[in-house]
Design an enzyme around this catalytic site. Structure first.
Site, PDB file in Angstrom:
ATOM      1  CE1 TYR A  84      -8.397  -4.485   2.705  1.00  0.00           C
ATOM      2  CE2 TYR A  84      -8.543  -3.296   4.762  1.00  0.00           C
ATOM      3  CZ  TYR A  84      -7.903  -4.199   3.955  1.00  0.00           C
ATOM      4  OH  TYR A  84      -6.755  -4.822   4.408  1.00  0.00           O
ATOM      5  NE  ARG A  85      -4.102  -1.261   4.391  1.00  0.00           N
ATOM      6  CZ  ARG A  85      -3.553  -2.177   5.191  1.00  0.00           C
ATOM      7  NH1 ARG A  85      -4.163  -3.310   5.422  1.00  0.00           N
ATOM      8  NH2 ARG A  85      -2.397  -1.957   5.755  1.00  0.00           N
TER       9      ARG A  85
ATOM     10  CG  HIS B 192       1.858  -7.703  -3.201  1.00  0.00           C
ATOM     11  ND1 HIS B 192       2.768  -8.083  -2.266  1.00  0.00           N
ATOM     12  CD2 HIS B 192       0.760  -7.325  -2.528  1.00  0.00           C
ATOM     13  CE1 HIS B 192       2.231  -7.939  -1.063  1.00  0.00           C
ATOM     14  NE2 HIS B 192       1.019  -7.479  -1.193  1.00  0.00           N
TER      15      HIS B 192
ATOM     16  CG  ASP C 277      -0.936 -11.744   7.014  1.00  0.00           C
ATOM     17  OD1 ASP C 277      -1.495 -12.781   7.301  1.00  0.00           O
ATOM     18  OD2 ASP C 277      -1.451 -10.841   6.326  1.00  0.00           O
TER      19      ASP C 277
ATOM     20  CE1 TYR D 121      -3.831  -2.346   0.377  1.00  0.00           C
ATOM     21  CE2 TYR D 121      -2.408  -3.445   1.962  1.00  0.00           C
ATOM     22  CZ  TYR D 121      -3.538  -3.450   1.158  1.00  0.00           C
ATOM     23  OH  TYR D 121      -4.354  -4.542   1.123  1.00  0.00           O
TER      24      TYR D 121
END
Ligand code: ADP
Length: 528
Positions: free
Chosen positions: A473-474, A388, A150, A91
């Site tokens: 959601y994020r 990723h 995680d 993210y």
């Protein structure tokens, strides 16, 4: 070296000197070598101009130092991008939405202020990691479990603010938050909930306080710098067990999900479910996608293969925590409920009574997390890519919605001409009691062309999801504007509302500009 937008080198140097006077020379980072550590190792913009590059980083050791830094940032209009441990990989990690921001790195604030194993909560500063909290609880032999994300090197505070999820009954991490301390953009310190009572005895035991419940506006936002958080914990269970339920046919997913939702919302099943399909995994091993795509064998053919190879269409591992006689009964009842689906099969899994000398090296990452043990096993999933991006839409908790998603993303794949074997999908999980989340990992590479293509896929996925009523959601810092733009009901009133708040409480726009697509007035592309 890059400067904050609109700042001269001279002013920036002066500001950095003032930061240095607050935190000391060793806690202001300015060389490329140091600052590069705050860039995103999984960036989708490797070697491209849009890569998010911070101008510097500053690491305070307490609330008063943060207040002083905020005042300096206001004076010079320097954007501060707050991170806790900065491990938000997938993210954006520690990287800002706006290049030229100064990273406000809170890793030094790593005090565990309280762990209460009588009413079950912890109070932590931002730099406390899941590992730290776990070790503290072990060392002090406290009767509580944590619910780690995680990977376990991240912070409970940062992960909860991002609304991350775990495995146990406490897996909705923001849902477990109780009471915040926040430094506002003007340098004032706010305490939320019962913390607003000066002599509060129950700041971290009762969430709501009096009046509007404001904690939510500090999650996934740029409205404040959170310096302390209360978090509900789970009483250490006496025992743990798990068991697997499998059903054979494609259409069995509909009753399977209905029974799951019933059991989950009746508190009989209490943890995260990761839906699996042994049969679709077989299909993937044959070079096809999880999604439905042209050229796939028809369902009847797949079901025939499943029968022949003894591969159920759908399967899930259910986990139970608590007193042995209760969790035995929960598993028995779970089996009874799923047995209403003809052909359902069951297998017992692990069973532990605590204390137990669990052999950590023999347990996979996912189950370790379900046992409240933080770990870094998730990095084993990278396979072939350099990193990723997390693409994670929320969909309804029904079999119908899962079928629709497999179809919709399959059509998107076909339209984009992607090979079925180039796939990044797993089946959805249940971080939340009434919704599922798909966690897709879209690869990033040290390769400009590949990244360009995957960014297009990412944007297309946002669009296609929104067209079907699903939203992320994020998201990664590079896609915050795109995801926010999908939440457009009534002429973007939510975004306009957030901007109104932003301009009122942070008029100089210094806190994390661009976070969740919220830009301060001076940096808005459509500046009024
Ligand atoms: P983690 O510690 O779990 O690795 P990060 O430190 O990377 O998480 O934080 C993830 C995101 O959450 C950041 O990019 C930031 O937007 C937000 N965030 C983290 N810590 C704070 C904080 N103390 N106050 C406000 N926002 C924060």
């Amino acid at each position: 070296m890059i400067l904050p937008p609109g700042l001269t080198e001279k002013d920036f140097s002066a500001a950095l000197e003032q930061f240095t006077a607050v935190v000391g020379k060793e806690w202001v980072f300015r060389t490329d070598e140091d600052v590069n550590l705050y860039r995103d190792a999984y960036s989708p913009f490797w070697n491209e101009e849009e890569d998010r590059v911070p101008a510097a980083a500053v690491a305070p050791d307490g609330v008063e130092q943060i207040q002083q830094i905020v005042r300096i940032a206001n004076k010079y209009q320097i954007p501060l991008w707050t991170v806790s441990t900065g491990k938000n990989l997938g993210y954006g990690a520690a990287s800002p939405a706006l290049s030229g921001s100064v990273i406000l790195d809170l890793k030094r604030m790593n005090r565990i202020l309280e762990v209460n194993d009588k009413t079950y909560y912890a109070v932590v500063e931002p730099g406390v990691s899941y590992f730290d909290l776990y070790r503290y609880i072990q060392e002090h032999k406290l009767n509580v479990w944590i619910d780690p994300a995680d990977p376990g090197w991240g912070s409970p505070l940062g992960n909860a603010l991002e609304r991350g999820g775990g495995r146990t009954p406490m897996r909705d991490h923001f849902g477990a938050v109780c009471g915040l301390e926040v430094v506002l953009a003007n340098g004032e310190v706010l305490r939320t909930g019962m913390g607003a009572l000066p002599e509060s005895a129950i700041w971290h035991q009762y969430k709501y306080g009096f009046g509007p419940y404001v904690d939510g506006i500090f999650s996934q936002s740029n409205f404040g710098i959170v310096t302390r958080m209360g978090l509900f914990l789970m009483p250490a269970p006496e025992a743990y067990r798990d068991g697997r339920v499998s059903v054979q046919k494609h259409d069995d997913l509909i009753p399977f999900m209905e029974k799951y939702a019933y059991l989950l919302n009746s508190d009989i099943l209490r943890g995260n479910m990761m839906l699996e399909s042994p049969l679709l995994s077989y299909k993937v091993s044959q070079g096809r996608a999880v999604f439905d795509m042209p050229g796939d064998p028809p369902v009847e053919e797949l079901e025939r293969i499943g029968k022949e190879k003894n591969l159920p269409y759908w399967s899930a591992l259910f986990r139970f925590w608590g007193a042995p006689k209760i969790i035995d009964a929960q598993w028995e009842y779970t089996k009874e409920k799923f047995a209403e689906i003809p052909g359902a099969t069951f297998s017992d899994g692990r069973s532990y009574k605590f204390p137990n000398d669990i052999k950590i090296e023999e347990i996979e990452a996912d189950t370790l997390a379900a046992l409240g043990i933080p770990n870094l096993g998730v990095f084993g999933l990278l396979q072939g890519a350099d990193g990723h991006l997390g693409f994670s839409p929320i969909i309804p908790m029904t079999g119908e919605a899962i079928f629709k998603a497999l179809k919709v993303y399959g059509e998107m794949y076909t339209e984009l001409g992607l090979s079925p074997s180039n796939q990044f999908a797993a089946l959805p999980w249940s971080y939340y009691p009434r919704a599922l989340v798909f966690l897709f990992g879209i690869s990033t590479y040290k390769d400009v062309e590949k990244n360009k293509k995957n960014r297009e896929i990412f944007k297309k996925m946002i669009k296609v999801s929104a067209e079907n009523g699903w939203g992320e959601y994020r998201t990664h810092v590079a896609f915050m504007d795109d995801v926010a733009a999908a939440y457009s009901f009534n002429d973007y009133v939510l975004r306009r509302f957030n901007e109104t708040l932003k301009d009122a409480i942070d008029p100089n726009g210094i806190l994390s500009p661009g976070k969740s697509g919220i830009w301060p007035k001076r940096l808005r592309k459509d500046k009024e």
